[in-house]
Scaffold this motif. Structure first.
Motif, PDB file in Angstrom:
ATOM      1  N   ASN A 110      -5.592  12.081 -26.107  1.00 23.10           N
ATOM      2  CA  ASN A 110      -6.093  11.018 -26.963  1.00 23.10           C
ATOM      3  C   ASN A 110      -5.520  11.040 -28.375  1.00 23.10           C
ATOM      4  O   ASN A 110      -5.648  10.070 -29.106  1.00 23.10           O
ATOM      5  N   ALA A 111      -4.906  12.138 -28.775  1.00 19.12           N
ATOM      6  CA  ALA A 111      -4.400  12.273 -30.142  1.00 19.12           C
ATOM      7  C   ALA A 111      -3.091  11.492 -30.306  1.00 19.12           C
ATOM      8  O   ALA A 111      -2.384  11.224 -29.341  1.00 19.12           O
ATOM      9  N   LEU A 112      -2.804  11.128 -31.543  1.00 14.34           N
ATOM     10  CA  LEU A 112      -1.512  10.529 -31.831  1.00 14.34           C
ATOM     11  C   LEU A 112      -0.420  11.554 -31.582  1.00 14.34           C
ATOM     12  O   LEU A 112      -0.603  12.749 -31.831  1.00 14.34           O
ATOM     13  N   THR A 113       0.704  11.105 -31.087  1.00 20.60           N
ATOM     14  CA  THR A 113       1.784  12.024 -30.756  1.00 20.60           C
ATOM     15  C   THR A 113       2.557  12.376 -32.014  1.00 20.60           C
ATOM     16  O   THR A 113       3.129  11.499 -32.651  1.00 20.60           O
ATOM     17  N   PRO A 114       2.577  13.640 -32.383  1.00 17.10           N
ATOM     18  CA  PRO A 114       3.331  14.023 -33.581  1.00 17.10           C
ATOM     19  C   PRO A 114       4.830  13.989 -33.312  1.00 17.10           C
ATOM     20  O   PRO A 114       5.282  14.115 -32.182  1.00 17.10           O
ATOM     21  N   ILE A 115       5.559  13.832 -34.360  1.00 17.50           N
ATOM     22  CA  ILE A 115       7.016  13.760 -34.248  1.00 17.50           C
ATOM     23  C   ILE A 115       7.591  15.103 -33.786  1.00 17.50           C
ATOM     24  O   ILE A 115       8.661  15.156 -33.206  1.00 17.50           O
ATOM     25  N   TYR A 116       6.835  16.179 -34.001  1.00 15.60           N
ATOM     26  CA  TYR A 116       7.288  17.491 -33.542  1.00 15.60           C
ATOM     27  C   TYR A 116       7.456  17.516 -32.023  1.00 15.60           C
ATOM     28  O   TYR A 116       8.421  18.052 -31.504  1.00 15.60           O
ATOM     29  N   ARG A 117       6.498  16.927 -31.314  1.00 19.67           N
ATOM     30  CA  ARG A 117       6.594  16.902 -29.849  1.00 19.67           C
ATOM     31  C   ARG A 117       7.735  16.016 -29.388  1.00 19.67           C
ATOM     32  O   ARG A 117       8.365  16.294 -28.375  1.00 19.67           O
ATOM     33  N   LEU A 118       8.005  14.951 -30.113  1.00 19.26           N
ATOM     34  CA  LEU A 118       9.133  14.099 -29.746  1.00 19.26           C
ATOM     35  C   LEU A 118      10.437  14.865 -29.880  1.00 19.26           C
ATOM     36  O   LEU A 118      11.279  14.828 -28.990  1.00 19.26           O
ATOM     37  N   ARG A 119      10.611  15.582 -30.973  1.00 14.72           N
ATOM     38  CA  ARG A 119      11.834  16.364 -31.149  1.00 14.72           C
ATOM     39  C   ARG A 119      11.970  17.427 -30.074  1.00 14.72           C
ATOM     40  O   ARG A 119      13.027  17.628 -29.495  1.00 14.72           O
ATOM     41  N   THR A 120      10.860  18.096 -29.749  1.00 13.18           N
ATOM     42  CA  THR A 120      10.876  19.109 -28.699  1.00 13.18           C
ATOM     43  C   THR A 120      11.201  18.489 -27.347  1.00 13.18           C
ATOM     44  O   THR A 120      11.976  19.054 -26.568  1.00 13.18           O
ATOM     45  N   ALA A 121      10.627  17.327 -27.059  1.00 13.94           N
ATOM     46  CA  ALA A 121      10.885  16.659 -25.787  1.00 13.94           C
ATOM     47  C   ALA A 121      12.347  16.257 -25.654  1.00 13.94           C
ATOM     48  O   ALA A 121      12.958  16.436 -24.596  1.00 13.94           O
ATOM     49  N   ILE A 122      12.926  15.723 -26.718  1.00 10.05           N
ATOM     50  CA  ILE A 122      14.341  15.332 -26.674  1.00 10.05           C
ATOM     51  C   ILE A 122      15.220  16.564 -26.492  1.00 10.05           C
ATOM     52  O   ILE A 122      16.181  16.552 -25.719  1.00 10.05           O
ATOM     53  N   GLN A 123      14.873  17.651 -27.175  1.00  5.10           N
ATOM     54  CA  GLN A 123      15.635  18.892 -27.026  1.00  5.10           C
ATOM     55  C   GLN A 123      15.548  19.394 -25.588  1.00  5.10           C
ATOM     56  O   GLN A 123      16.566  19.757 -24.987  1.00  5.10           O
ATOM     57  N   ASN A 124      14.347  19.404 -25.003  1.00  7.77           N
ATOM     58  CA  ASN A 124      14.184  19.854 -23.624  1.00  7.77           C
ATOM     59  C   ASN A 124      14.897  18.934 -22.638  1.00  7.77           C
ATOM     60  O   ASN A 124      15.496  19.397 -21.660  1.00  7.77           O
ATOM     61  N   MET A 125      14.858  17.624 -22.889  1.00  9.48           N
ATOM     62  CA  MET A 125      15.529  16.668 -22.025  1.00  9.48           C
ATOM     63  C   MET A 125      17.038  16.898 -22.043  1.00  9.48           C
ATOM     64  O   MET A 125      17.688  16.923 -20.995  1.00  9.48           O
ATOM     65  N   LEU A 126      17.608  17.097 -23.226  1.00 13.14           N
ATOM     66  CA  LEU A 126      19.047  17.351 -23.327  1.00 13.14           C
ATOM     67  C   LEU A 126      19.416  18.688 -22.692  1.00 13.14           C
ATOM     68  O   LEU A 126      20.451  18.808 -22.034  1.00 13.14           O
ATOM     69  N   TRP A 127      18.553  19.688 -22.857  1.00 11.78           N
ATOM     70  CA  TRP A 127      18.820  20.988 -22.254  1.00 11.78           C
ATOM     71  C   TRP A 127      18.855  20.863 -20.734  1.00 11.78           C
ATOM     72  O   TRP A 127      19.739  21.400 -20.077  1.00 11.78           O
ATOM     73  N   CYS A 128      17.906  20.129 -20.151  1.00 12.73           N
ATOM     74  CA  CYS A 128      17.882  19.925 -18.699  1.00 12.73           C
ATOM     75  C   CYS A 128      19.108  19.163 -18.236  1.00 12.73           C
ATOM     76  O   CYS A 128      19.706  19.485 -17.197  1.00 12.73           O
ATOM     77  N   TYR A 129      19.509  18.152 -19.001  1.00 13.90           N
ATOM     78  CA  TYR A 129      20.676  17.352 -18.634  1.00 13.90           C
ATOM     79  C   TYR A 129      21.942  18.203 -18.622  1.00 13.90           C
ATOM     80  O   TYR A 129      22.715  18.165 -17.664  1.00 13.90           O
ATOM     81  N   PHE A 130      22.152  18.987 -19.676  1.00 21.00           N
ATOM     82  CA  PHE A 130      23.361  19.802 -19.738  1.00 21.00           C
ATOM     83  C   PHE A 130      23.327  20.944 -18.730  1.00 21.00           C
ATOM     84  O   PHE A 130      24.360  21.354 -18.222  1.00 21.00           O
ATOM     85  N   ALA A 131      22.148  21.448 -18.402  1.00 16.52           N
ATOM     86  CA  ALA A 131      22.034  22.487 -17.373  1.00 16.52           C
ATOM     87  C   ALA A 131      22.430  21.907 -16.011  1.00 16.52           C
ATOM     88  O   ALA A 131      23.103  22.578 -15.211  1.00 16.52           O
ATOM     89  N   GLN A 132      22.034  20.680 -15.718  1.00 12.20           N
ATOM     90  CA  GLN A 132      22.432  20.037 -14.461  1.00 12.20           C
ATOM     91  C   GLN A 132      23.918  19.782 -14.420  1.00 12.20           C
ATOM     92  O   GLN A 132      24.555  19.939 -13.378  1.00 12.20           O
ATOM     93  N   GLN A 133      24.502  19.371 -15.544  1.00  7.89           N
ATOM     94  CA  GLN A 133      25.935  19.077 -15.588  1.00  7.89           C
ATOM     95  C   GLN A 133      26.765  20.352 -15.355  1.00  7.89           C
ATOM     96  O   GLN A 133      27.780  20.308 -14.687  1.00  7.89           O
ATOM     97  N   ASN A 134      26.307  21.467 -15.914  1.00  4.80           N
ATOM     98  CA  ASN A 134      27.052  22.725 -15.775  1.00  4.80           C
ATOM     99  C   ASN A 134      26.874  23.364 -14.405  1.00  4.80           C
ATOM    100  O   ASN A 134      27.729  24.108 -13.958  1.00  4.80           O
ATOM    101  N   SER A 135      25.745  23.089 -13.738  1.00  4.67           N
ATOM    102  CA  SER A 135      25.511  23.711 -12.439  1.00  4.67           C
ATOM    103  C   SER A 135      26.168  22.943 -11.301  1.00  4.67           C
ATOM    104  O   SER A 135      26.413  23.498 -10.248  1.00  4.67           O
ATOM    105  N   GLY A 136      26.422  21.673 -11.506  1.00  6.27           N
ATOM    106  CA  GLY A 136      26.938  20.847 -10.409  1.00  6.27           C
ATOM    107  C   GLY A 136      28.316  20.456 -10.595  1.00  6.27           C
ATOM    108  O   GLY A 136      29.342  20.589 -10.235  1.00  6.27           O
TER     109      GLY A 136
END
Length: 136
Positions: A110-136
């Protein structure tokens, strides 16, 4: 010269807010402008706090002032990018945060989403993307 602006709740649910300012106050309109500017001060403080901690500009260790200016320009672009994401694509941001920076509990839902979580989410998303690119 200092002026004291007293902001009272019309229903007396809260105690008055006392604002001491060096700006001239000559009418009720001036007082309300000062009140609103003080209220928006918290958003500005949050922006500085985010920039100092998450974007690492609290104490940059650079030798030359020109390099410091370049770093601050890059940080400004990143901050602007994050703000435009939040403003222009709020539904996509919620999906990204839910997928890559998920939190449980009613309070977090229910809380407003802080910008900290957005930055963390984008970092995690990019990490997952590059991990897939390097493994395949």
């Amino acid at each position: 010269n200092l002026s004291l602006v007293i902001v009272r709740d019309t229903k007396n649910h809260q105690s008055p807010l006392y604002l001491l300012t060096s700006l001239p106050v000559e009418s009720a309109k001036d007082a309300w402008e000062i009140c609103h500017s003080y209220m928006h001060r918290w958003n500005i403080e949050q922006a500085f706090r985010f920039a100092k901690t998450e974007l690492a500009i609290e104490s940059p260790r650079l030798w030359f002032f020109e390099n410091t200016l370049k770093l601050l320009a890059i940080v400004t672009l990143i901050y602007d990018f994050l703000m435009k994401l939040i403003r222009n694509w709020p539904s996509i941001i919620k999906i990204i945060i839910k997928q890559y920076a998920h939190r449980t509990g009613n309070r977090c839902q229910n809380a407003l989403t802080p910008i900290y979580r957005l930055r963390t989410a984008i970092q995690n998303m990019l990490w997952c993307y590059f991990a897939q690119q390097n493994s395949g």
